[in-house]
Design a protein around this motif. Structure first.
Motif, short mmCIF file in Angstrom:
data_model
loop_
_atom_site.label_atom_id
_atom_site.label_comp_id
_atom_site.label_asym_id
_atom_site.label_seq_id
_atom_site.Cartn_x
_atom_site.Cartn_y
_atom_site.Cartn_z
N GLU A 20 56.37 15.69 28.34
CA GLU A 20 55.93 15.09 27.09
C GLU A 20 55.50 16.19 26.14
OE1 GLU A 20 55.92 11.98 26.04
OE2 GLU A 20 56.74 11.14 27.90
N THR A 21 55.71 15.97 24.84
CA THR A 21 55.32 16.95 23.82
C THR A 21 54.65 16.21 22.68
OG1 THR A 21 57.26 18.27 24.40
CG2 THR A 21 56.14 18.81 22.34
N ASP A 22 53.47 16.65 22.29
CA ASP A 22 52.74 16.02 21.20
C ASP A 22 53.39 16.35 19.86
OD1 ASP A 22 50.84 14.89 22.87
OD2 ASP A 22 49.55 16.66 22.80
N ALA A 23 53.41 15.37 18.97
CA ALA A 23 53.96 15.57 17.64
C ALA A 23 52.99 16.40 16.80
CB ALA A 23 54.21 14.23 16.97
N PHE A 24 53.54 17.24 15.94
CA PHE A 24 52.72 18.01 15.01
C PHE A 24 53.55 18.40 13.80
CE2 PHE A 24 54.73 21.03 17.84
CZ PHE A 24 55.02 22.15 17.04
N LEU A 25 52.88 18.86 12.76
CA LEU A 25 53.53 19.31 11.54
C LEU A 25 53.31 20.81 11.39
CD1 LEU A 25 52.12 16.53 9.15
CD2 LEU A 25 54.31 16.49 10.35
N LEU A 26 53.98 21.39 10.39
CA LEU A 26 53.76 22.79 10.06
C LEU A 26 53.36 22.91 8.60
CD1 LEU A 26 56.78 24.72 11.66
CD2 LEU A 26 54.45 24.55 12.55
N ASP A 27 52.37 23.73 8.32
CA ASP A 27 52.06 24.10 6.95
C ASP A 27 53.27 24.86 6.41
OD1 ASP A 27 51.15 25.70 4.67
OD2 ASP A 27 49.14 25.04 5.21
N ALA A 28 53.86 24.37 5.33
CA ALA A 28 55.11 24.93 4.83
C ALA A 28 54.96 26.36 4.32
CB ALA A 28 55.68 24.05 3.72
N GLU A 29 53.74 26.76 3.99
CA GLU A 29 53.55 28.10 3.46
C GLU A 29 53.09 29.09 4.53
OE1 GLU A 29 51.04 27.96 0.05
OE2 GLU A 29 52.51 26.88 -1.17
N THR A 30 52.25 28.64 5.46
CA THR A 30 51.72 29.56 6.47
C THR A 30 52.41 29.44 7.81
OG1 THR A 30 50.03 28.01 7.25
CG2 THR A 30 49.46 29.38 5.34
N GLY A 31 53.07 28.31 8.05
CA GLY A 31 53.69 28.08 9.35
C GLY A 31 52.70 27.67 10.42
N GLU A 32 51.44 27.41 10.04
CA GLU A 32 50.43 26.99 11.01
C GLU A 32 50.68 25.55 11.46
OE1 GLU A 32 46.22 29.16 10.27
OE2 GLU A 32 46.82 27.75 8.71
N ALA A 33 50.32 25.26 12.70
CA ALA A 33 50.45 23.91 13.23
C ALA A 33 49.39 23.01 12.61
CB ALA A 33 50.34 23.91 14.74
N LEU A 34 49.82 21.80 12.24
CA LEU A 34 48.91 20.81 11.66
C LEU A 34 48.98 19.53 12.49
CD1 LEU A 34 49.93 21.11 7.88
CD2 LEU A 34 48.03 22.28 9.03
N LEU A 75 45.53 17.91 8.79
CA LEU A 75 44.44 18.85 9.07
C LEU A 75 44.91 19.89 10.08
CD1 LEU A 75 41.47 16.32 9.33
CD2 LEU A 75 42.18 17.67 7.34
N LYS A 76 44.27 21.02 10.07
CA LYS A 76 44.66 22.11 10.95
C LYS A 76 44.50 21.71 12.41
CE LYS A 76 43.85 27.03 11.88
NZ LYS A 76 43.05 28.23 11.52
N LYS A 77 45.49 22.06 13.20
CA LYS A 77 45.45 21.77 14.62
C LYS A 77 44.70 22.89 15.32
CE LYS A 77 48.44 20.78 18.60
NZ LYS A 77 49.83 20.73 19.10
N GLU A 78 43.50 22.57 15.75
CA GLU A 78 42.67 23.58 16.39
C GLU A 78 43.07 23.75 17.85
OE1 GLU A 78 40.71 25.32 14.70
OE2 GLU A 78 40.42 24.14 12.86
N LYS A 79 42.91 24.94 18.36
CA LYS A 79 43.20 25.21 19.77
C LYS A 79 42.18 24.48 20.63
CE LYS A 79 44.18 28.99 22.99
NZ LYS A 79 45.53 28.50 23.28
N GLN A 80 42.67 23.74 21.59
CA GLN A 80 41.78 22.94 22.42
C GLN A 80 41.15 23.77 23.53
OE1 GLN A 80 43.87 19.52 23.91
NE2 GLN A 80 44.04 18.58 21.91
N SER A 81 39.91 23.41 23.82
CA SER A 81 39.22 24.08 24.93
C SER A 81 39.88 23.70 26.25
CB SER A 81 37.75 23.67 24.95
OG SER A 81 37.11 23.97 23.74
N LYS A 82 39.81 24.59 27.18
CA LYS A 82 40.42 24.34 28.49
C LYS A 82 39.61 23.32 29.26
CE LYS A 82 42.20 26.75 32.57
NZ LYS A 82 42.32 28.05 33.26
#
Length: 777
Positions: free
Chosen positions: A278-292, A297-304
């Motif tokens: 399974e893979t979670d859906a996400f977007l990309l900021d078109a200017e920075t390429g960051e995962a959203l 909103l910005k996709k924050e790295k999840q704690s382990k």
């Protein structure tokens, strides 16, 4: 207080692609590969319920007055004779995301001896702009026809003409959404409602949260219209976005396939767990390429996640030994201290076998009463114990005055983090055999300090993972009284003795990612950043000036499965969750379909999955098998819905050569229910070919004329090569109805039937069937 429903489709439309409205060709060729998408009717069923105070009095400075609104509503909905005004309401801020102050809601109805209907029209009160209308007309005498009078392309032209007239200011910013129409499958009974959608485009980039959606029926009548348009939103022109190729690389880099067990709903009721990626859906900021996140909103790295225990623990109890009720009660009190006044009141022993997994549970349900003390009045305690392992599966403690207790922040009161550690220790005590598989979810809750201060209980959530494979349906929750730090409620939902103990053999995450990415194309979009639950909130209070739009890259599915599917982590194949059979995504039409003499009929069968592809081809000239023909028959008779094996879980296979694990099993059993086939022979021979004569018999049975066809001398045929056959009546019927046609005066009863011929027979069957009904459906 009244309630009005507004279709909430913005989130679905994020997965749309478009073609310019001006570029539409009236007779353009379109393909419906059958994604699991929603029709307009489906979207209308998913309503965003908005409460409002209804009144027919609008503010004095409203530009469009009541009588003007009524006249506009008649024009927009083209109300026919017989409709009378049913009601007029004024509603403030119906479309809270736009700059509209309010709306007029006008309703009409008609009822006569033959038919009835209702129309609802919503008009913006300051501009007179049409926001929506819905029409529902029922005529019991109306007879449906197959195929419908107008096709999809004519329906699209009807919609485009209406939008051009109704939305002259918006038409230049609208583009037709080709993916939306892929949700459409031509109904097999002729009751057609074409779903059509136009999306807003700004700076040459689609903004799927603004749109016009419509339905047009098979006679060319517009049944519904809805406009969502936010005039005050601002859109920043692209400055230096990453390219489509760079975005594709970034999606591939950031996608995180994870393993999880799923339980297919197989017909024999004892499904083995399957491993899926399974893979979670996400977007990309078109200017920075960051995962959203999908919200923008910005996709924050999840704690382990942290396991409750780093190794397996045992509770010392002998396994496979049924506990007595006394032993079960003692097990509860040994891990959760009970009040001294607790008195065991009731016990109940249950053994249950899960119909899907075949796992049997052995449980004691126990309840205690607790006498009044300084903490609680008339408290009750409930618990469930696994009789074979001694594990406490569920526990709850209720007090009648608990809801009235005040939340105070006293010195020495345990903090949320302190009770989190206690939750870990409690899980180890309560579920020692599974503690090493239970991981505390660090993202659960996400409460602020202010919210924590208002809570009477603190709750913690554990998810289960075995050898690196998530089990989404297995979980544990535990909550503590904030003041006393006592367990308030504990609940475990775990399938025991079911999942493999050894790590599964799977394809690599990289390969899974490649397969996943192959199902998508990258598309640039504008979205509204959901800072305040933009798409879900009923009452949007965020000022329009603070609503932010963002340019993003999104993954658009090239093909969407109509049924629930999963990616088999062992083989890399897509499988149906219900049947566990392999599903092949049909991204393009088979190469041997276009231009075939039976193309339209074959395409209809493919859309409804009544005919399977063979090595990616339709093979129109290959012989149809008995199993394939029955699959076609049942899908057609059921109006496009096919039976599933689990519907017949309690039934033994009627034929020795069509067992429960056969893909034809539910179709054959359903055919028996329809009296299409006789199970007396004991075998079905699903891979055998059929003759035209045999097909004629089946069609006549489906029409309900089987007994009638056997009446001697009642039916005659021009065919000269069937005189010695016992089913001359059936052949006469199907040839007279142009379902199975003659070649001059020849029927060729012994000629084997091809896939193309079978599809054509069924297409002709649908046409004839709609005309033969004595009364409309």
């Amino acid at each position: 207080m009244k309630t009005i429903g507004i279709a909430s489709i913005a989130s679905v439309l994020l997965l749309c692609s478009v073609a310019p409205a001006s570029a539409q060709s009236l007779y353009a060729h379109h393909v419906y590969p059958g994604p699991q998408a929603q029709t307009v009717a489906d979207k209308e069923a998913e309503l965003l319920e908005l409460e409002y105070e209804g009144s027919d009095e609008a503010p004095a400075d409203t530009i469009i007055k009541r009588d003007q609104a009524i006249e506009l509503a008649k024009q927009y909905a083209a109300t026919s004779s017989g409709y009378i005004l049913e009601g007029v309401d004024y509603q403030s801020n119906l479309y809270t995301i736009s700059n509209s102050r309010g709306s007029w809601i006008i309703s009409f109805s008609k009822k006569d001896q033959k038919s009835y209907g209702d129309i609802s029209v919503t008009i913006e009160s300051d501009t007179g702009k049409l926001l929506s209308f819905y029409m529902n007309e029922i005529d019991p005498d109306k007879k449906l026809t197959f195929p419908p009078k107008i096709d999809l392309e004519h329906a699209k032209q009807t919609a485009l003409d209406y939008i051009t007239k109704t939305n002259p200011q918006e038409i230049s910013q609208l583009q037709y959404d080709e993916d939306y129409e892929k949700s459409f499958r031509k109904p097999l009974d002729g009751n057609v409602e074409y779903p059509l959608c136009y999306l807003r485009v700004v700076n040459g980039i689609v903004f799927p949260q603004n749109y016009v959606v419509m339905t047009v029926n098979g006679e060319g009548k517009i049944l519904s219209y809805m406009l969502q348009w936010d005039e005050q939103l601002t859109f920043q022109a692209p400055r230096n976005p990453i390219s489509l190729g760079q975005a594709a690389e970034q999606f591939n880099k950031l996608a995180e396939p994870r393993l999880q067990y799923i339980v297919p709903n197989t017909p024999n009721g004892f499904a083995a767990p399957a491993v899926a990626y399974e893979t979670d859906a996400f977007l990309l900021d078109a200017e920075t390429g960051e995962a959203l996140l999908p919200s923008g909103l910005k996709k924050e790295k999840q704690s382990k996640a942290i396991p409750a225990s780093d190794k397996r623990i045992t509770n010392g109890l002998p396994k496979a030994q049924k506990l007595t009720k006394e032993q079960a009660a003692a097990q509860v009190s040994s891990v959760i201290p009970l009040p001294a006044s607790a008195k065991l009141q009731a016990t109940d022993y249950q053994e249950n076998t899960d119909p899907i997994t075949g796992v049997t549970s052995f449980e004691w349900d126990l309840s205690w009463s607790v006498a009044s003390d300084k903490k609680y009045d008339d408290a009750s305690i409930y618990a469930t114990v696994d009789s074979s392992t001694g594990a406490v599966l569920r526990y709850s403690r209720y007090a009648f005055n608990y809801a009235d207790s005040k939340v105070t922040s006293q010195s020495g009161t345990p903090s949320y983090d302190q009770l989190k550690m206690k939750a870990m220790e409690s899980v180890k005590q309560l579920l020692p055999d599974y503690a090493h598989e239970l991981y505390l979810d660090p993202q659960y809750g996400g409460y602020t300090q202010e919210e924590l201060q208002q809570m009477q209980t603190f709750e913690y959530y554990f998810r289960r993972n075995i050898n690196g494979v998530d089990i989404p349906n297995d979980s544990v929750t535990i909550s503590f009284d904030r003041q006393t730090a006592e367990i308030q409620e504990f609940n475990s939902n775990l399938l025991t003795s079911y999942y493999p103990t050894e790590p599964p053999k799977v394809i690599s995450p990289e390969k899974a990612r490649d397969i996943w990415m192959s199902q998508y194309k990258v598309e640039q979009q504008y979205i509204v950043v959901d800072k305040d639950n933009y798409a879900q909130q009923q009452d949007l209070t965020l000022p329009m000036a603070q609503i932010e739009t963002k340019l993003v890259y999104n993954l658009k599915p090239i093909f969407q499965f109509r049924e629930l599917t999963y990616l088999d982590a062992g083989t890399g194949e897509w499988r149906n969750n219900e049947t566990n059979q392999i599903v092949h995504p049909r991204i393009t039409d088979p190469v041997d379909l276009k231009g075939n003499w039976a193309e339209e009929a074959l395409k209809l069968m493919l859309v409804y999955e009544a005919l399977d592809l063979v090595d990616g081809k339709v093979q129109p000239d290959a012989l149809i098998t008995r199993g394939e023909l029955v699959q076609m028959f049942i899908t057609t008779l059921n109006g496009g819905y096919f039976p599933v094996a689990s519907d017949y879980a309690d039934r033994s296979a009627s034929f020795s050569d069509v067992t429960k694990d056969s893909k034809y099993f539910p179709y054959v059993e359903n055919a028996i229910d329809y009296n299409l086939i006789d199970r007396a022979s004991g075998t079905f021979d699903p891979d055998a070919a059929l003759t035209r004569s045999e097909v004629a018999d089946l069609i006549v049975k489906a029409l309900g004329y089987s007994n009638l066809s056997k009446v001697k001398g009642l039916f005659t045929t021009k065919a000269t090569d069937v005189n010695e056959l016992p089913n001359q009546g059936a052949i006469a019927i199907v040839s007279a109805l142009d379902i199975v046609t003659l070649n001059g005066e020849t029927f060729s009863p012994y000629e084997k039937v091809t896939r193309a011929q079978a599809a054509t027979f069924f297409y002709n069957f649908l046409k004839a069937h709609s005309q033969l009904l004595d009364t409309p459906r």
